[in-house]
Design an enzyme around this catalytic site. Sequence first.
Site, PDB file in Angstrom:
ATOM      1  N   ASP A  56     -31.558 -23.039 -30.526  1.00 16.54           N
ATOM      2  CA  ASP A  56     -31.178 -21.835 -31.735  1.00 16.54           C
ATOM      3  C   ASP A  56     -32.434 -20.875 -31.304  1.00 16.54           C
ATOM      4  O   ASP A  56     -33.096 -20.799 -30.568  1.00 16.54           O
ATOM      5  CB  ASP A  56     -31.083 -22.216 -33.102  1.00 16.54           C
ATOM      6  CG  ASP A  56     -32.547 -22.759 -33.673  1.00 16.54           C
ATOM      7  OD1 ASP A  56     -33.488 -22.149 -33.172  1.00 16.54           O
ATOM      8  OD2 ASP A  56     -32.287 -23.531 -34.842  1.00 16.54           O
ATOM      9  N   LYS A  88     -28.047 -18.293 -33.863  1.00 15.18           N
ATOM     10  CA  LYS A  88     -27.495 -17.301 -35.105  1.00 15.18           C
ATOM     11  C   LYS A  88     -28.415 -16.231 -35.342  1.00 15.18           C
ATOM     12  O   LYS A  88     -29.700 -16.497 -35.593  1.00 15.18           O
ATOM     13  CB  LYS A  88     -27.168 -18.039 -36.088  1.00 15.18           C
ATOM     14  CG  LYS A  88     -26.414 -19.535 -35.928  1.00 15.18           C
ATOM     15  CD  LYS A  88     -26.275 -20.125 -37.199  1.00 15.18           C
ATOM     16  CE  LYS A  88     -25.563 -21.521 -36.954  1.00 15.18           C
ATOM     17  NZ  LYS A  88     -25.406 -22.511 -38.027  1.00 15.18           N
ATOM     18  N   MET A 144     -34.860 -16.906 -45.161  1.00 11.92           N
ATOM     19  CA  MET A 144     -33.541 -16.267 -44.706  1.00 11.92           C
ATOM     20  C   MET A 144     -33.217 -15.342 -45.746  1.00 11.92           C
ATOM     21  O   MET A 144     -31.970 -14.928 -45.913  1.00 11.92           O
ATOM     22  CB  MET A 144     -32.649 -17.223 -44.308  1.00 11.92           C
ATOM     23  CG  MET A 144     -32.764 -18.205 -43.371  1.00 11.92           C
ATOM     24  SD  MET A 144     -31.757 -19.489 -43.175  1.00 11.92           S
ATOM     25  CE  MET A 144     -31.498 -20.526 -45.043  1.00 11.92           C
TER      26      MET A 144
END
Length: 243
Positions: free
Chosen positions: A34, A56, A170
């Site tokens: 990722d 992502k 996040m």
Amino acid sequence: MAKVYLTGAGPGDIELMTLKAARVVKEADVLIYDRLANPEILNMAKENCEMIYVGKQDGKHSVPQDEINEIIYQAALKYENVVRLKGGDPFVFGRGGEEAIYLYDRDIKFEIIPGISSSVSVPAYAGIPVTHRGITTSFRVVTGHETPKKKISQIEWQTFLNDETIVFLMGFHNIKLITRKLMNLGKRRDYPCAVISKGSTPEQEVVVGTLETIVELSKDMPTPAIIVVGEVVTLREKIKWFK
């Protein structure tokens, strides 16, 4: 028999990888990685290792999680050693549990290789201990980005009044909402707060402020970034060491 290694790559500094993670990366037939995994790690793989990027970024999923699960499964049907490489730790908001269950339901062997979570290591690189005697005896790690599909938030905001360290992962794009929510619940407007961008890497940036000022102070910082709220933030003045 194929085996999938759900592997934590650590927070960014390649030297914070575990020995076990480094070993399976070197042995991998395919690496499914990722955005948050240090790209230097890819150089550790053997020459004929297949690389599959499923990163992502900023809420824009290049590959939906359901498809990632299937990619891992299909790789296990093709290769003997499959490494799913994730930044931080697979089980700290890394969706490693979902991937493990998907494999279990399809009779694919897997192993979890924990990684050093950014929730403790990134504050440490910023000179902010998440616990400190006489200041706080606990800390909590909270997602700063709940799935939009939820009808009701699972975050128990009313409990955040307790004096403990809160680390939001996040959550940078929701920092205005987070700080406003905490102040509306009764947290002091001058309560210490920090934003750490690209922690443990040479591009690390740290901004320190309060719940009232941190949004403006950190507005130009790049992602990934974490938010730390708590009196321990004031210790950075003496403990900061990483430049």
